[in-house]
Motif scaffolding. Sequence first.
Motif, PDB file in Angstrom:
ATOM      1  N   ARG A 240     -30.687   2.546  44.632  1.00 17.45           N
ATOM      2  CA  ARG A 240     -29.755   3.172  45.569  1.00 17.45           C
ATOM      3  C   ARG A 240     -29.427   4.603  45.153  1.00 17.45           C
ATOM      4  O   ARG A 240     -28.885   5.370  45.937  1.00 17.45           O
ATOM      5  CB  ARG A 240     -28.475   2.349  45.653  1.00 17.45           C
ATOM      6  CG  ARG A 240     -28.664   0.953  46.246  1.00 17.45           C
ATOM      7  CD  ARG A 240     -27.344   0.203  46.329  1.00 17.45           C
ATOM      8  NE  ARG A 240     -27.523  -1.133  46.888  1.00 17.45           N
ATOM      9  CZ  ARG A 240     -26.523  -2.001  47.070  1.00 17.45           C
ATOM     10  NH1 ARG A 240     -25.292  -1.656  46.722  1.00 17.45           N
ATOM     11  NH2 ARG A 240     -26.772  -3.193  47.584  1.00 17.45           N
ATOM     12  N   ALA A 241     -29.746   4.931  43.925  1.00 19.07           N
ATOM     13  CA  ALA A 241     -29.455   6.275  43.421  1.00 19.07           C
ATOM     14  C   ALA A 241     -30.404   7.288  44.045  1.00 19.07           C
ATOM     15  O   ALA A 241     -31.583   6.985  44.257  1.00 19.07           O
ATOM     16  CB  ALA A 241     -29.595   6.308  41.905  1.00 19.07           C
ATOM     17  N   PRO A 242     -29.928   8.500  44.320  1.00 20.34           N
ATOM     18  CA  PRO A 242     -30.855   9.553  44.717  1.00 20.34           C
ATOM     19  C   PRO A 242     -31.773   9.915  43.554  1.00 20.34           C
ATOM     20  O   PRO A 242     -31.369   9.855  42.387  1.00 20.34           O
ATOM     21  CB  PRO A 242     -29.943  10.716  45.102  1.00 20.34           C
ATOM     22  CG  PRO A 242     -28.650  10.443  44.406  1.00 20.34           C
ATOM     23  CD  PRO A 242     -28.535   8.958  44.292  1.00 20.34           C
ATOM     24  N   MET A 327     -29.445  24.578  36.436  1.00 24.00           N
ATOM     25  CA  MET A 327     -30.548  23.883  37.086  1.00 24.00           C
ATOM     26  C   MET A 327     -30.160  22.441  37.394  1.00 24.00           C
ATOM     27  O   MET A 327     -30.419  21.937  38.498  1.00 24.00           O
ATOM     28  CB  MET A 327     -31.784  23.910  36.192  1.00 24.00           C
ATOM     29  CG  MET A 327     -32.432  25.284  36.031  1.00 24.00           C
ATOM     30  SD  MET A 327     -33.625  25.344  34.671  1.00 24.00           S
ATOM     31  CE  MET A 327     -34.662  23.902  34.972  1.00 24.00           C
ATOM     32  N   ALA A 328     -29.558  21.780  36.415  1.00 20.58           N
ATOM     33  CA  ALA A 328     -29.130  20.384  36.625  1.00 20.58           C
ATOM     34  C   ALA A 328     -28.092  20.309  37.735  1.00 20.58           C
ATOM     35  O   ALA A 328     -28.137  19.395  38.566  1.00 20.58           O
ATOM     36  CB  ALA A 328     -28.575  19.819  35.320  1.00 20.58           C
ATOM     37  N   ALA A 329     -27.162  21.261  37.759  1.00 23.64           N
ATOM     38  CA  ALA A 329     -26.134  21.279  38.808  1.00 23.64           C
ATOM     39  C   ALA A 329     -26.768  21.453  40.183  1.00 23.64           C
ATOM     40  O   ALA A 329     -26.369  20.777  41.157  1.00 23.64           O
ATOM     41  CB  ALA A 329     -25.128  22.391  38.530  1.00 23.64           C
ATOM     42  N   ALA A 330     -27.757  22.325  40.280  1.00 25.61           N
ATOM     43  CA  ALA A 330     -28.441  22.558  41.558  1.00 25.61           C
ATOM     44  C   ALA A 330     -29.190  21.305  42.005  1.00 25.61           C
ATOM     45  O   ALA A 330     -29.218  20.970  43.202  1.00 25.61           O
ATOM     46  CB  ALA A 330     -29.401  23.732  41.438  1.00 25.61           C
ATOM     47  N   ALA A 331     -29.792  20.595  41.050  1.00 20.96           N
ATOM     48  CA  ALA A 331     -30.519  19.362  41.379  1.00 20.96           C
ATOM     49  C   ALA A 331     -29.558  18.313  41.922  1.00 20.96           C
ATOM     50  O   ALA A 331     -29.848  17.621  42.909  1.00 20.96           O
ATOM     51  CB  ALA A 331     -31.249  18.850  40.138  1.00 20.96           C
ATOM     52  N   ILE A 332     -28.412  18.184  41.268  1.00 16.94           N
ATOM     53  CA  ILE A 332     -27.415  17.201  41.721  1.00 16.94           C
ATOM     54  C   ILE A 332     -26.887  17.564  43.102  1.00 16.94           C
ATOM     55  O   ILE A 332     -26.783  16.725  44.008  1.00 16.94           O
ATOM     56  CB  ILE A 332     -26.272  17.106  40.698  1.00 16.94           C
ATOM     57  CG1 ILE A 332     -26.797  16.540  39.374  1.00 16.94           C
ATOM     58  CG2 ILE A 332     -25.126  16.264  41.234  1.00 16.94           C
ATOM     59  CD1 ILE A 332     -25.841  16.699  38.209  1.00 16.94           C
ATOM     60  N   ASP A 333     -26.569  18.834  43.279  1.00 15.22           N
ATOM     61  CA  ASP A 333     -26.026  19.299  44.558  1.00 15.22           C
ATOM     62  C   ASP A 333     -27.013  19.077  45.699  1.00 15.22           C
ATOM     63  O   ASP A 333     -26.616  18.821  46.843  1.00 15.22           O
ATOM     64  CB  ASP A 333     -25.655  20.783  44.447  1.00 15.22           C
ATOM     65  CG  ASP A 333     -24.929  21.280  45.675  1.00 15.22           C
ATOM     66  OD1 ASP A 333     -23.838  20.756  45.974  1.00 15.22           O
ATOM     67  OD2 ASP A 333     -25.446  22.201  46.335  1.00 15.22           O
ATOM     68  N   LEU A 334     -28.304  19.158  45.400  1.00 14.57           N
ATOM     69  CA  LEU A 334     -29.331  19.012  46.424  1.00 14.57           C
ATOM     70  C   LEU A 334     -29.331  17.629  47.039  1.00 14.57           C
ATOM     71  O   LEU A 334     -29.622  17.474  48.247  1.00 14.57           O
ATOM     72  CB  LEU A 334     -30.709  19.314  45.817  1.00 14.57           C
ATOM     73  CG  LEU A 334     -31.920  19.223  46.749  1.00 14.57           C
ATOM     74  CD1 LEU A 334     -31.848  20.308  47.820  1.00 14.57           C
ATOM     75  CD2 LEU A 334     -33.208  19.343  45.948  1.00 14.57           C
ATOM     76  N   VAL A 335     -29.012  16.589  46.253  1.00 13.14           N
ATOM     77  CA  VAL A 335     -29.161  15.222  46.749  1.00 13.14           C
ATOM     78  C   VAL A 335     -27.846  14.449  46.819  1.00 13.14           C
ATOM     79  O   VAL A 335     -27.844  13.250  47.097  1.00 13.14           O
ATOM     80  CB  VAL A 335     -30.154  14.436  45.852  1.00 13.14           C
ATOM     81  CG1 VAL A 335     -31.559  14.999  45.980  1.00 13.14           C
ATOM     82  CG2 VAL A 335     -29.713  14.418  44.385  1.00 13.14           C
ATOM     83  N   ARG A 336     -26.730  15.130  46.598  1.00 15.38           N
ATOM     84  CA  ARG A 336     -25.445  14.414  46.678  1.00 15.38           C
ATOM     85  C   ARG A 336     -25.153  13.979  48.108  1.00 15.38           C
ATOM     86  O   ARG A 336     -25.423  14.722  49.043  1.00 15.38           O
ATOM     87  CB  ARG A 336     -24.311  15.322  46.198  1.00 15.38           C
ATOM     88  CG  ARG A 336     -24.132  15.336  44.693  1.00 15.38           C
ATOM     89  CD  ARG A 336     -22.717  15.641  44.298  1.00 15.38           C
ATOM     90  NE  ARG A 336     -22.260  16.950  44.835  1.00 15.38           N
ATOM     91  CZ  ARG A 336     -20.993  17.335  44.863  1.00 15.38           C
ATOM     92  NH1 ARG A 336     -20.061  16.524  44.410  1.00 15.38           N
ATOM     93  NH2 ARG A 336     -20.654  18.510  45.335  1.00 15.38           N
TER      94      ARG A 336
END
Length: 336
Positions: A240-242, A327-336
């Motif tokens: 269920r996780a992105p 980079m990690a923040a951008a990755a998280i923001d992309l799929v939240r």
Amino acid sequence: MLKHITVLSGGMGGARFLQGLLHGITVGVLPGVAPDAQVSVVANTADDLWVHGLKVCPDLDTVMYTLGDGIDLERGWGRREETWSVKTELAAYGVEPTWFGLGDRDVATHLVRTQMLDAGYPLSAVTEALCRRWLAPAHPGLRLLPMTDDRVETHVAIADPDAPSGRRVIHFQEYWVRLRASVPAESVLFVGLDEATPGPGVIDAITDADLVVLPPSNPVVSVGTILGVPRVREALRATRAPVVGLSPIVGGTHVRGMAEQMLTSIGVQVSAAGVGLHYGARSQGGVLDGWLVDERDAAQVEQLTDAGLACRAVPLMMTDHDATAAMAAAAIDLVR
């Protein structure tokens, strides 16, 4: 809130990304991530080999040493302030292989690992024991999980005009360390991968996660081997996780390592879009929901979104912990 993040990691690229991820959690710059979030690392073990009777696990050790502040920062692998007396003495005896050197400090890790394996402990239990020294003091919420306890090895076929078949197969470490990936890889072979069983905790780490990340590790011989362990790819599709990934290809080539050679060997285009499409969108039977590319590859974003992936172009150079945390923040923001 994201309380459990799972990362599928190779060696240097994955380890450096994990440093930034953990830094981002500590300083609170990751959107929606709990300050006490736990991180599970599923690490590639297909690079493993036996050298001078010792079991060597390069990717496990690179992650462990890096996050435990014991890595040689200049080389990106092995122990800091290393000495090489054992290597010198073995060479004096004419013992092969001379191209793969074990540092004196590093030998201690391999001795402990080999003794525990010989005593009947699985690699996962051995890794947990080693991590009590390296990871538990600074990162009590971090777990380092071998992708499998079974023996899996990556081999590379290269041209050899003297061989009856016109080619020969060598261990991946010989291709990388001795040959420095300087000759074309005709094919990549994963011995034992199809019969391997996921290591303890691996499937749960994926299915129970709040977020799964594919860092900028080699998509063929690092992340690719983890995905090749039976049930892992299925777990990624079912969680269920992105699931979000970051491109290891920037401006048409790898930043470090040999992703370019490995992608060429399996017929995948050496580009940010090529790797993203290789992993594929979960909506289309792949493993990703989102894919970050570097700003230099912004022209490829539309191709990726057309293939069902959320995609954005951001800076992807891991120049320091803050840049990697961004980079990690951008990755998280992309799929939240």
